[in-house]
Design an enzyme around this catalytic site. Structure first.
Site, short mmCIF file in Angstrom:
data_model
loop_
_atom_site.label_atom_id
_atom_site.label_comp_id
_atom_site.label_asym_id
_atom_site.label_seq_id
_atom_site.Cartn_x
_atom_site.Cartn_y
_atom_site.Cartn_z
N SER A 152 6.97 4.76 6.24
CA SER A 152 7.01 6.37 6.56
C SER A 152 8.22 7.00 6.31
O SER A 152 8.38 8.05 5.97
CB SER A 152 6.86 6.20 8.21
OG SER A 152 5.68 5.70 8.68
N ASN A 167 -2.56 2.95 7.93
CA ASN A 167 -1.85 2.02 8.96
C ASN A 167 -0.39 2.23 8.99
O ASN A 167 0.31 1.70 9.78
CB ASN A 167 -2.24 0.54 8.60
CG ASN A 167 -3.76 0.20 8.86
OD1 ASN A 167 -4.05 0.48 9.98
ND2 ASN A 167 -4.16 -0.47 7.99
N TYR A 168 0.25 2.77 7.76
CA TYR A 168 1.82 2.72 7.86
C TYR A 168 2.45 3.94 7.72
O TYR A 168 3.58 4.00 7.95
CB TYR A 168 2.23 1.90 6.53
CG TYR A 168 1.82 0.47 6.45
CD1 TYR A 168 2.35 -0.54 7.63
CD2 TYR A 168 0.65 -0.14 5.80
CE1 TYR A 168 2.24 -1.68 7.74
CE2 TYR A 168 0.40 -1.45 5.74
CZ TYR A 168 1.08 -2.25 6.74
OH TYR A 168 0.78 -3.45 6.91
N LEU A 169 1.62 5.12 7.48
CA LEU A 169 2.36 6.35 7.49
C LEU A 169 2.28 7.08 8.58
O LEU A 169 1.09 7.57 8.97
CB LEU A 169 2.03 7.07 6.18
CG LEU A 169 2.06 6.33 4.72
CD1 LEU A 169 1.48 7.09 3.67
CD2 LEU A 169 3.43 6.04 4.44
N ARG A 190 7.52 -2.92 7.87
CA ARG A 190 6.52 -2.24 7.07
C ARG A 190 6.52 -0.67 7.41
O ARG A 190 6.24 0.27 6.53
CB ARG A 190 5.34 -3.09 7.04
CG ARG A 190 5.36 -4.28 6.42
CD ARG A 190 4.24 -5.08 6.80
NE ARG A 190 3.11 -4.95 6.13
CZ ARG A 190 2.75 -5.20 4.68
NH1 ARG A 190 3.74 -6.12 3.90
NH2 ARG A 190 1.89 -4.99 3.95
#
Length: 452
Positions: free
Chosen positions: A310, A410-412, A305
């Site tokens: 990203s 949270n993800y990038l 994820r």
DNA sequence: ACGCAGACTTGGAATAATATTA
DNA sequence: TAATATTATTCCAAGTCTGCGT
């Protein structure tokens, strides 16, 4: 890295200084292998630390970890709500007393005074291998714990955040091989191998979560490994129709075209089973992650994820940024961010904005009775609102309807954003708000040429 | 291998703060 | 200036994943 940038300050803990420290705000700990004082930072306390730093002449004895604590209050008594159809909904969440709380402080540090007279802490520990400052058992599920941790802006959290993204970047070097391997295994003779291959494919392509086993006293939701036969319907020639409740009981509905071998494998996993049976009967998250670890050190399902979100942002930013002024570039960023979400995590981040989880009560009890007039007005109002939103959606290309914040957090990898801002002379404050800036301090000095 | 305790991240909803509009 | 919309922050539930004992 300079101590100060890490949120650390060295101070002289001489007699003179000691008296001036606001001891009520001070907690002693020993994380990072140093004797250390934890301090909730305020302007006053920061000024005091500066003062001590300047004045001190003799040897330092303590480090102050100058950072905020995340949640420092216990949850008050309430009725437990839960999400979705939670078996424990409505249960009383009882009050937490000092005698429920275990605290973690430095060896030899003074024990914080128990705020309630006549009571005492449950336990005092001196564990510098963990980051929690205190914990207690969750009154709803006594097998689980609630913790007091440091805030997201702390150096400790920043460090592990950075490690998370470094791991995701490492996946870049392995992803081709991994994809080739699972593609080959779609047709493996070994059922377990075939299930691992298909599950990995779904996690990679659809950003599904791993899907741990759940107890009967929790809401009935699934992830990849816990998908049931009825959750995935094969529509010939090669479409898979997904319909299940995922994390937070958010419904995932999606029809995707997949490689024919995947389609065939899914059909075959379903044969001879009934709707409620496990689709991946040979699989659970520990087997899946054990397999992933053989492919890359530290690889687990959730890394996909992070990696996919990203890498998408990075690619889109470099592809779409041409010229224009700052405002135009900010739009490019927002667009890239949104596409990143939609491509990678479309599964629930974007979706969740539209539908609500089914919260139907057992009796479908209607809300408080409004009189017909009020009801009428409400309907007109809501309809107008919906229409306005439709219009906005079209005119603004849907930009505003997707919350960009969630994935940013949270993800990038923030270094993608920081480097892009530096390359295009966009002030970082246009992109990150105050708390994001604080959380991503560790990423601010990245070289402008950084690519994920 | 397997189950469970433990610790940490993720993420929606509620609430508060701030900006915008009437 | 009040009402309303938007954005930021807080709250805490619900996931992931590790490590340990059997």
């Amino acid at each position: 890295m300079a101590l100060r940038e890490m949120g650390l300050m060295e101070i002289n803990w001489s007699k003179g200084c000691r008296a001036k420290l606001p001891l009520s705000r001070v907690r002693f700990t020993h994380h990072l292998d140093h004797p250390m004082v934890l301090w909730q930072v305020t302007n006053t306390s920061r000024a005091l630390v500066d003062q001590f730093t300047r004045k001190s002449k003799s040897l330092y004895t303590f480090l102050i970890l100058c950072c905020r604590v995340g949640n420092f209050r216990v949850e008050p008594p309430a009725l437990f709500r839960g999400r979705g159809e939670h078996p424990k909904m409505g249960k009383l969440k009882k009050r937490i007393w000092p005698s429920d709380i275990t605290i973690n402080i430095g060896k030899g540090a003074p024990i914080p005074e128990c705020p309630i007279p006549g009571q005492r802490w449950k336990e005092i520990r001196h564990d510098n291998t963990v980051t929690w400052l205190a914990f207690w058992n969750d009154p709803i599920n006594p097998k689980e714990f609630k913790y007091v941790f440091l805030a997201a802006s702390s150096s400790l959290k920043g460090q592990s955040d950075k490690e998370k993204y470094e791991k995701a970047r490492l996946l870049k070097d392995y992803i081709q091989g991994i994809r080739a391997a699972y593609t080959k295994d779609f047709a493996s003779k070994d059922v377990t191998k075939r299930q691992i291959a298909v599950a990995t494919y779904l996690i990679d392509k659809l950003a599904l979560r791993a899907g741990n086993e759940k107890d009967d006293d929790e809401a009935d939701t699934v992830g990849c490994c816990t998908l049931k036969v009825e959750n995935v319907e094969p529509l010939p020639p090669n479409i898979l129709k997904f319909d299940f409740l995922g994390k937070d009981s958010i419904r995932y509905q999606n029809e995707v075209e997949v490689e024919p071998p995947v389609f065939k494998a899914i059909q075959q996993f379903r044969t001879g089973k009934s709707g409620g049976d496990d689709l991946f009967d040979e699989l659970d998250t520990s087997k899946l992650n054990a397999h992933l670890k053989e492919l890359m050190p530290g690889l687990t399902a959730k890394v996909f994820r992070t990696y996919n979100a990203s890498i998408t942002l990075d690619e889109m930013l470099s592809r779409e940024t041409k010229g224009g002024d700052v405002a135009e570039k900010v739009v490019v960023y927002q667009h890239a961010n949104k596409e990143g979400i939609l491509n990678g995590l479309k599964t629930d981040l974007a979706r969740s904005k539209k539908g609500k989880p089914p919260l139907k009560g057992a009796d479908g009890k209607p809300r408080k009775n409004l009189n017909p007039d009020a009801l009428e007005r409400k309907i007109v109002q809501t309809t107008a609102k919906v229409e306005k939103m439709e219009r906005d959606k079209e005119t603004k290309e849907d930009l505003k309807t997707v919350a960009l914040g969630t994935s940013k957090i949270n993800y990038l990898d923030p270094r993608i954003t920081v480097a892009w801002c530096k390359r295009h002379e966009v002030p970082i404050e246009k992109i990150f708000n105050k708390s994001l800036l604080a959380k991503f301090t560790w990423a601010m000095d990245i070289d402008p040429s950084f690519r994920f």
